[in-house]
Design a protein around this motif. Structure first.
Motif, PDB file in Angstrom:
ATOM      1  N   THR A  45       2.621  -3.384   5.033  1.00  0.00           N
ATOM      2  CA  THR A  45       1.317  -4.050   4.954  1.00  0.00           C
ATOM      3  C   THR A  45       0.389  -3.571   6.063  1.00  0.00           C
ATOM      4  OG1 THR A  45       2.203  -6.009   3.829  1.00  0.00           O
ATOM      5  CG2 THR A  45       0.155  -6.298   5.057  1.00  0.00           C
ATOM      6  N   PHE A  48      -1.490  -0.741   4.739  1.00  0.00           N
ATOM      7  CA  PHE A  48      -2.593  -1.217   3.889  1.00  0.00           C
ATOM      8  C   PHE A  48      -3.767  -1.710   4.731  1.00  0.00           C
ATOM      9  CE2 PHE A  48      -1.237  -2.285  -0.715  1.00  0.00           C
ATOM     10  CZ  PHE A  48      -0.784  -1.000  -0.888  1.00  0.00           C
ATOM     11  N   ASN A  49      -3.467  -2.444   5.802  1.00  0.00           N
ATOM     12  CA  ASN A  49      -4.535  -2.972   6.645  1.00  0.00           C
ATOM     13  C   ASN A  49      -5.282  -1.860   7.379  1.00  0.00           C
ATOM     14  OD1 ASN A  49      -4.057  -5.617   5.889  1.00  0.00           O
ATOM     15  ND2 ASN A  49      -2.667  -6.031   7.590  1.00  0.00           N
ATOM     16  N   SER A  52      -7.629  -0.379   4.706  1.00  0.00           N
ATOM     17  CA  SER A  52      -8.750  -1.291   4.463  1.00  0.00           C
ATOM     18  C   SER A  52      -9.632  -1.476   5.698  1.00  0.00           C
ATOM     19  CB  SER A  52      -8.230  -2.659   4.012  1.00  0.00           C
ATOM     20  OG  SER A  52      -7.439  -2.560   2.854  1.00  0.00           O
ATOM     21  N   ARG A  84      -8.356  -4.023  -3.182  1.00  0.00           N
ATOM     22  CA  ARG A  84      -7.000  -4.427  -2.835  1.00  0.00           C
ATOM     23  C   ARG A  84      -6.748  -5.898  -3.117  1.00  0.00           C
ATOM     24  NH1 ARG A  84      -5.161  -4.957   3.384  1.00  0.00           N
ATOM     25  NH2 ARG A  84      -3.435  -5.949   2.286  1.00  0.00           N
ATOM     26  N   LEU A 176      -5.169  -0.995  -4.218  1.00  0.00           N
ATOM     27  CA  LEU A 176      -4.041  -1.296  -3.346  1.00  0.00           C
ATOM     28  C   LEU A 176      -3.462  -2.654  -3.743  1.00  0.00           C
ATOM     29  CD1 LEU A 176      -5.577  -0.401   0.165  1.00  0.00           C
ATOM     30  CD2 LEU A 176      -4.667   1.145  -1.581  1.00  0.00           C
ATOM     31  N   ASP A 178      -0.662  -5.318  -2.763  1.00  0.00           N
ATOM     32  CA  ASP A 178       0.269  -5.709  -1.710  1.00  0.00           C
ATOM     33  C   ASP A 178       1.222  -6.775  -2.235  1.00  0.00           C
ATOM     34  OD1 ASP A 178       1.592  -6.154   0.643  1.00  0.00           O
ATOM     35  OD2 ASP A 178      -0.181  -6.642   1.830  1.00  0.00           O
TER      36      ASP A 178
END
Length: 255
Positions: A45, A48-49, A52, A84, A176, A178
């Motif tokens: 994650t 992903f952060n 983003s 996302r 995306l 999650d």
């Protein structure tokens, strides 16, 4: 395949003395479903952060459609075409499904305070465009029965689909996801697998997913990247990665 669609080079993230993402590199081809797997706390994650821009990277580069995301703001990333969902559902609980999806159109709505104050023709036309886009997503994900329902009163599985719908309302080129199956039962996970495949096959949206359910990963993924302690362990087809000794050791705690 479009080469250079999405690329991560030597991505690193430090939180004080903790190295959460350690020199990670991979690329995603247009039209692909690419999944990142790994044990809890592996850094999935966090990647992903970083994409983003919720966190700034400590080192490395993220490129989408040939553009470096490092100097952009989170809203610019959305406008560029990256949407996302979140592991913990991030919806407005007291708003309706329709209202939540219209919020997903925010990135495509020009900021015109004076025109909005007087509700000009251009503002009315923009609202019609947004409403049509939202209704297409509602039809695509079979959410018509919940259109006017308050999110707080919906079952968890429906809320997961609503969050997916809101992400689609941003009109992403890269989506995306999650942990899309987190908290879902077997039937709901099966439905989610169909949605993910249809998003790629019918809408033409490339999918980058973080997921723990290996049956879902094997079913929908073209390629898989395994990480642990922020480092890449293996990359390849789902069967290749699941059979990799380092991946087995990371999940089972065995050498």
């Amino acid at each position: 395949m479009m080469q250079g669609f999405f690329e991560i080079d030597h991505l690193t993230k430090r939180f004080g003395g903790l190295l959460a993402v350690d020199d990670v590199s991979f690329s995603v081809n247009q039209g692909e479903i690419f999944t990142i797997i790994g044990p809890n706390g592996a850094g999935k994650t966090t990647i992903f952060n970083l994409i983003s821009l919720i966190y700034p990277a400590s080192a490395g580069q993220i490129r989408f459609l040939g553009k470096d995301l490092g100097h952009m703001s989170p809203d610019q990333v959305v406008q560029l075409g990256i949407g996302r969902t979140f592991q913990n559902i991030e919806l407005f609980a007291q708003a309706t499904v329709l209202q939540n999806l219209l919020i997903g159109r925010h990135a495509h709505t020009p900021k015109r305070p004076l025109a909005e104050m007087f509700f000009t023709r251009s503002v009315r036309d923009s609202e019609l465009v947004n409403r049509r886009a939202v209704e297409k997503v509602i039809d695509f994900l079979d959410l018509a029965a919940y259109r006017d329902a308050t999110v707080a009163g919906l079952p968890y599985g429906v809320r997961k689909v609503v969050e997916l719908a809101r992400a689609l309302c941003t009109e992403p080129k890269l989506l995306l996801l999650d942990e899309p199956s987190s908290g879902l039962n077997v039937e709901e996970t099966d439905d989610m697998a169909y949605w993910i495949q249809d998003i790629r096959d019918e809408l033409g949206i490339t999918v980058l997913m973080v997921e723990h359910d290996m049956s879902l990963v094997s079913r929908v993924s073209d390629r898989v990247l395994a990480v642990n302690f922020g480092k890449v362990l293996a990359q390849g087809t789902p069967s290749e990665v699941q059979a990799h000794p380092d991946v087995i050791a990371a999940y089972l705690g065995q050498a």
